[in-house]
Design a protein around this motif. Structure first.
Motif, PDB file in Angstrom:
ATOM      1  N   ALA A   1     -42.180  -3.560  48.356  1.00  0.00           N
ATOM      2  CA  ALA A   1     -43.596  -3.170  48.282  1.00  0.00           C
ATOM      3  C   ALA A   1     -43.775  -1.654  48.248  1.00  0.00           C
ATOM      4  CB  ALA A   1     -44.357  -3.759  49.476  1.00  0.00           C
ATOM      5  N   GLY A   2     -42.701  -0.924  48.036  1.00  0.00           N
ATOM      6  CA  GLY A   2     -42.778   0.539  48.038  1.00  0.00           C
ATOM      7  C   GLY A   2     -43.254   1.092  46.714  1.00  0.00           C
ATOM      8  N   VAL A   3     -44.500   0.783  46.362  1.00  0.00           N
ATOM      9  CA  VAL A   3     -45.091   1.261  45.102  1.00  0.00           C
ATOM     10  C   VAL A   3     -46.374   2.017  45.441  1.00  0.00           C
ATOM     11  CG1 VAL A   3     -45.978   0.619  42.836  1.00  0.00           C
ATOM     12  CG2 VAL A   3     -44.175  -0.753  43.900  1.00  0.00           C
ATOM     13  N   LEU A   4     -46.470   3.262  44.988  1.00  0.00           N
ATOM     14  CA  LEU A   4     -47.638   4.098  45.277  1.00  0.00           C
ATOM     15  C   LEU A   4     -48.122   4.732  43.988  1.00  0.00           C
ATOM     16  CD1 LEU A   4     -49.578   5.541  47.243  1.00  0.00           C
ATOM     17  CD2 LEU A   4     -47.833   7.322  47.496  1.00  0.00           C
ATOM     18  N   ALA A   5     -49.421   4.575  43.700  1.00  0.00           N
ATOM     19  CA  ALA A   5     -50.027   5.166  42.504  1.00  0.00           C
ATOM     20  C   ALA A   5     -50.879   6.365  42.908  1.00  0.00           C
ATOM     21  CB  ALA A   5     -50.874   4.136  41.771  1.00  0.00           C
ATOM     22  N   LEU A   6     -50.549   7.522  42.365  1.00  0.00           N
ATOM     23  CA  LEU A   6     -51.371   8.717  42.532  1.00  0.00           C
ATOM     24  C   LEU A   6     -52.360   8.735  41.378  1.00  0.00           C
ATOM     25  CD1 LEU A   6     -48.466  11.289  43.192  1.00  0.00           C
ATOM     26  CD2 LEU A   6     -49.784  10.009  44.897  1.00  0.00           C
ATOM     27  N   TYR A   7     -53.646   8.609  41.680  1.00  0.00           N
ATOM     28  CA  TYR A   7     -54.620   8.554  40.594  1.00  0.00           C
ATOM     29  C   TYR A   7     -55.632   9.697  40.746  1.00  0.00           C
ATOM     30  CZ  TYR A   7     -58.367   6.728  43.596  1.00  0.00           C
ATOM     31  OH  TYR A   7     -59.335   6.592  44.558  1.00  0.00           O
ATOM     32  N   GLY A   8     -56.218  10.072  39.618  1.00  0.00           N
ATOM     33  CA  GLY A   8     -57.209  11.138  39.621  1.00  0.00           C
ATOM     34  C   GLY A   8     -57.553  11.535  38.207  1.00  0.00           C
ATOM     35  N   MET A   9     -58.525  12.435  38.080  1.00  0.00           N
ATOM     36  CA  MET A   9     -58.977  12.863  36.760  1.00  0.00           C
ATOM     37  C   MET A   9     -57.916  13.711  36.067  1.00  0.00           C
ATOM     38  SD  MET A   9     -61.664  15.852  37.900  1.00  0.00           S
ATOM     39  CE  MET A   9     -61.965  16.375  36.225  1.00  0.00           C
ATOM     40  N   PRO A  10     -58.014  13.877  34.741  1.00  0.00           N
ATOM     41  CA  PRO A  10     -57.052  14.714  34.023  1.00  0.00           C
ATOM     42  C   PRO A  10     -57.090  16.157  34.541  1.00  0.00           C
ATOM     43  CG  PRO A  10     -58.328  13.384  32.484  1.00  0.00           C
ATOM     44  CD  PRO A  10     -58.982  13.236  33.818  1.00  0.00           C
ATOM     45  N   GLY A  11     -55.905  16.769  34.578  1.00  0.00           N
ATOM     46  CA  GLY A  11     -55.813  18.167  34.958  1.00  0.00           C
ATOM     47  C   GLY A  11     -55.848  18.428  36.440  1.00  0.00           C
TER      48      GLY A  11
END
Length: 998
Positions: free
Chosen positions: A204-214
């Protein structure tokens, strides 16, 4: 990474020797972790204290607070430690002299880089750990802390693995961007990411870093890698912006993990996922998926296991795919100010604050803008005035990006216009990695004058790139290419998607035509020309992502059109079928308009496109493509040429896939004659046509005719190609299968044993033909009665085929069907049912209702249902399969006769011996006519009829039929064969449907 850690294990009743507080900049976290581990192994207590240095707190006060830390304070000296704040070196010199110099016993230090630091750092008497090996670094560390000679204390389990020495590269390392030495802030995000991954359950070691471009997602992921790399043995960075690129890049990990695979990307991908899942050979692995904005496309291919997966994405949808989420926001204002001051030292805190406000704290804009402002005479207020004036390029991008980029492009045009040309040229490649080395390979004498100097003059070229690098417009990346390639094509720049979009949309029509033509020529010139050569697949994989952006499908250039055809062939050979079908579909539409359906290159395109469709099991559309080409050729009176015959060959294969076997046979017979007339009877294409004719005969149940054709082809291939050629070995395999289908099990086993020995020797253990040969031998052993050898071999070949070819490949389904039948009779009935249901579901998805493969597998499944006591369901399934098989291939086909054997068994078991006997009697008659009196299937039908008659108390006829059948079984298979023994003990016979490769 702040807190206290205890020694690694018991210290034999002794007290902890010392407490050491390690003070370090976040950038040097890896060094702090290694140092702490070295001390803990000697029984010392370690306290980690990350140095933050908030600018609002005087430096002297911060150092005084550090003095309050427990034990001795060990400072990890580097330029990063002194740049936090930021503070001037004069401030540092004064503070060090005031606080540290009077108390030398409290402070110690080690240095981990060779950059300039404040002169007063000399009071720390730091020993240098950089540029030495791990053993010498540890010796110097212990020497500085007066711990030389202290013994190591083993951990409780004796097997604790600590962090790797920071200067040591992991066992496997690939694709990671260069470290951003200007990385600023983000400490809470890095620490949270670390703990989320470390605390996750295995798998379960899955991490998504999300955010706007740039916003800096990629930079954050790269910094995570460099800070925590000592805790991983494998670090692999994957460009995940497209499914094809993701598959290729992950597949490239296979040889680095020393996995035994072929060159096919699908095979390598499956092997990698399996190795990571099992944690073999490495459990401590980190996979970074950069730019994974379409989770629906790749989520099912994301590995699980004991390691970690770090994802960067604009898409929060990863939440729905078993991933933890972490938002990456814009900089905090103090981070923006610190970053700008570091990037542009001439600016004041006030300047930095005003600039950050105008650019909305967006890291990518701060990086690009501060870089060129530092080299400019323009003041921040004047820049902001221009920025707020509305000067911008049009487009669907955020306002700050538009306005900032308009100003930056103006600046670049004024200082070095060649850099702008290069940048605009790059936007006709795909965003991300730009293979600018391809441009350098173009002959300068053929280039437009404005580009001849740029691409032909190394000095001007370097200056243009340096200008773009200086302002962070692009970043330089190491780029791995196939061994032996020249250095130029490996030169690569990385262009952010947002920058790519802004620059591209501002290019005029005329300039665009010049730029796109240059990029097309560069891509065509980079084409190695041999898409079937696995050694060149890396080069094709580098080319393919850029085809769309260079709009190659509208090019009238012959070289560019050949590039498209070669890329389609590469996708077919490498197993990238989905991406190949998308390209082929677009190319068909574009070339139909550009070239017309009567053009030879359009026929070539249609051929490759149909091959890709066929590889995915889409026989219906593949046939439609082929027939369209045939109609065009007939209209041009080219009904006997190479193109025509090749198109008919494809249609014959499609018809076999669609179970239109008689039509396929008619075309197959014509093709043997047509290829022979065109090229001669010994040409490889004529021999392939003979092989395919045998397949058409085989699926029609004409096993004797198929064997005759396969033997003829085998002899001719031996003479033309040699004994050990792959196609010769394939013909030998085909002959063994024919003999087995004829019930000549001993002959089949003898031939297949020799054939498999040669397959393993000349093609390798995991070659797809070798796997087919292993399955054939396993089935020979099974049918011959050696179930002890057959079972393990069936299981092994299925496991390896799932890895090499995938779970949905036609051969995998054939092997799985065999494994299910074996498990039903000699293994785990629950496992047999699970596999049977899976095979059925996949065939139902791949084929329309009524396909013989579906009918045959349902007949197999009816026997499983009988074994588990679900008789009503078994009866329904058996009757349905018999009706469907009869409709599909006719009442006299061996497959129909086999379904009838099973259906009569289920009828009898369900309490209807009358209809069972009636069906058995008809089956005996038909099987005798089609296969002969002593074929194993006929013998099974005879034994079944005897059982039905016995249940009807027609004992005299039953006894006669049974005795005759037993006599023929002994004569054909032997008195001790399992089928003979079973019949003698009056065990009801059954039939296993085995799908055939078409």
């Amino acid at each position: 990474m702040s807190g206290t850690r205890t020694p690694v294990g018991p210290v034999g009743g002794r007290a902890v020797k010392q407490t050491v507080t390690i003070s370090f900049a976040g950038f040097n976290r890896a060094w702090a972790a290694w140092i702490g581990d070295r001390l803990e192994r000697r029984g010392h207590r370690v306290v980690f204290a990350r140095w933050d240095a908030p600018p609002e707190i005087p430096l002297v006060d911060l150092l005084e607070s550090l003095k309050l830390a427990p034990g001795r304070v060990l400072i990890v000296v580097s330029k990063w430690y002194f740049q936090l704040g930021p503070r001037t070196y004069e401030e540092w010199n004064a503070a060090l002299r005031q606080v540290v110099a009077p108390d030398p016993a409290k402070f110690a230090a080690v240095s981990v880089d060779s950059d300039r630091v404040p002169t007063a750092t000399a009071v720390l008497a730091a020993l240098d750990l950089s540029n030495v090996g791990a053993n010498e670094a540890e010796r110097r560390l212990l020497d500085r802390l007066d711990m030389l000679g202290e013994p190591l204390i083993e951990s409780a389990d004796g097997a604790r693995r600590g962090p790797r020495f920071p200067s040591a590269t992991p066992e496997v390392w690939g694709g990671v961007p260069r470290r951003n030495t200007g990385f600023t802030g983000r400490e809470p995000l890095l620490n949270d990411a670390y703990h989320l991954l470390q605390d996750a359950e295995p798998g379960a070691g899955v991490l998504a870093l999300y955010g706007m471009p740039g916003v800096g997602k990629t930079q954050l992921a790269a910094e995570y890698v460099y800070r925590f790399v000592p805790e991983y043995d494998v670090v692999w960075w994957v460009n995940a912006e497209s499914l094809a690129t993701y598959r290729r890049r992950l597949a490239e990990l296979a040889p680095r993990l020393h996995l035994s695979t072929g060159a096919d990307y699908g095979e390598r991908l499956r092997a990698v996922r399996d190795a990571l899942r099992r944690g073999e050979p490495y459990t401590r692995w980190l996979l970074v998926l950069d730019g994974a904005d379409e989770p629906g496309q790749i989520s099912n291919l994301v590995p699980t296991g004991p390691g970690h997966v770090l994802i960067t994405s604009r898409n929060q949808g990863w939440r729905e795919h078993n991933s933890q989420l972490m938002e990456v926001p814009v900089y905090l204002r103090e981070e923006s100010v610190a970053f700008i001051r570091r990037r542009a030292p001439r600016l004041t805190d006030t300047d930095a604050d005003q600039l950050a406000e105008a650019l909305e704290d967006l890291p990518l804009l701060l990086d690009q803008t501060a870089g060129w402002l530092n080299d400019s005479d323009l003041s921040v207020p004047d820049y902001i005035a221009q920025f707020e004036s509305g000067l911008a390029v049009p487009g669907d991008v955020p306002g700050p990006f538009q306005r900032s980029w308009a100003i930056l492009l103006q600046k670049l045009r004024q200082t070095m216009p060649e850099s702008v040309d290069l940048l605009r040229l790059c936007t006709f490649f795909a965003p991300g990695f730009i293979p600018v080395g391809f441009l350098r390979e173009l002959p300068t004498e053929e280039l437009p004058e404005r580009f001849a100097a740029l691409l032909g003059d190394p000095v001007l070229w370097t200056k243009a790139i340096d200008q773009l690098l200086q302002y962070s417009v692009v970043r330089a990346e190491s780029h791995e290419v196939a061994t032996g390639e020249d250095a130029f094509p490996s030169q690569s720049l990385y262009l952010h998607r947002m920058v790519h979009q802004i620059v591209h949309q501002g290019i005029s029509g005329e300039d665009g035509r010049i730029f796109v033509e240059l990029v097309r020529r560069a891509l065509a010139a980079a084409d190695p020309g041999r898409p079937d050569d696995t050694r060149l697949w890396d080069k094709y994989a580098e080319i393919v992502p850029h085809l769309k952006y260079a709009d190659v499908l509208t090019s009238e250039g012959r070289q560019v059109q050949q590039l498209v055809l070669n890329c389609l062939r590469y996708m077919y050979f490498s197993g990238e079928y989905t991406a190949g079908i998308k390209l082929g579909d677009r190319a068909m539409g574009a070339w139909r308009e550009l070239l017309g359906e009567g053009h030879q290159r359009f026929w070539e395109l249609a051929h490759h496109y149909a091959n890709l469709l066929r590889a995915m099991g889409d026989y219906q559309n593949a046939e439609a493509v082929g027939r369209s080409v045939l109609e065009t050729l007939r209209g041009q009176n080219k009904g006997q040429g190479m193109e025509y015959v090749r198109a008919v060959s494809g249609i014959a294969a499609d018809l076999r896939g669609l179970a239109r076997y008689q039509e396929s046979l008619e075309l197959s017979e014509w093709l043997v004659s047509a290829w022979s007339d065109l090229l001669g009877e010994s040409d490889s294409r004529t021999l392939s046509a003979q092989n395919n004719l045998a397949v058409s005969l085989k699926v029609l149940g004409r096993y004797e005719d198929a064997l005759e054709m396969d033997r003829r082809t085998l002899e001719m291939r031996r003479g033309v190609l040699g004994e050990t050629h792959r196609e010769t070995l394939w013909s030998g395999l085909s002959c063994a299968i024919d003999l087995r289908l004829l019930g000549r099990y001993s002959e089949a086993e003898s031939i297949q044993t020799d054939n498999l020995r040669d397959l393993r020797r000349f093609l390798g253990a995991d070659h797809f033909v070798t796997l087919r040969g292993e399955h054939s031998l396993a089935m020979c052993l099974y049918r011959g009665g050696d179930r002890g050898k057959a079972g393990p071999l069936l299981a092994r070949v299925l496991e390896r085929t799932e890895r090499v070819l995938g779970e949905t490949h036609p051969w995998t389904l054939i092997f799985a069907a065999s494994q299910s039948c074996f498990a039903r009779e000699h293994g785990d009935i629950d496992k047999a049912r699970e596999v049977s249901e899976s095979v059925l579901a996949r065939y139902e998805l791949a084929h329309s209702e009524g396909h013989p493969f579906i009918a045959g597998c349902r007949s197999n499944h009816s026997l499983i249902l009988c074994n588990v006591g679900e008789r009503d369901q078994a009866y329904s399934v058996a009757e349905r399969s018999l009706a469907a098989m009869t409709a599909a291939v006719g009442e006299n086909h061996p497959w129909t006769l086999g379904c009838a054997v099973n259906a009569s068994f289920v009828r009898n078991l369900s309490g209807d011996p009358e209809s069972a006997a009636e069906l058995s009697r008809v089956t005996v008659s038909r099987a005798g006519e089609v296969l002969g009196r002593t074929h194993p299937l006929t013998l099974s039908a005879r034994v079944a009829l005897a059982a039905d008659l016995r249940d009807l108390r027609n004992r005299q006829e039953a006894e006669k039929i049974e005795q005759e059948a037993l006599s023929d079984l002994s004569g054909t298979l032997g008195s001790q064969h399992v089928h003979t023994v079973a019949a003698r003990s009056r065990k009801r016979p059954y039939w296993d449907f085995e799908p055939l490769a078409v």
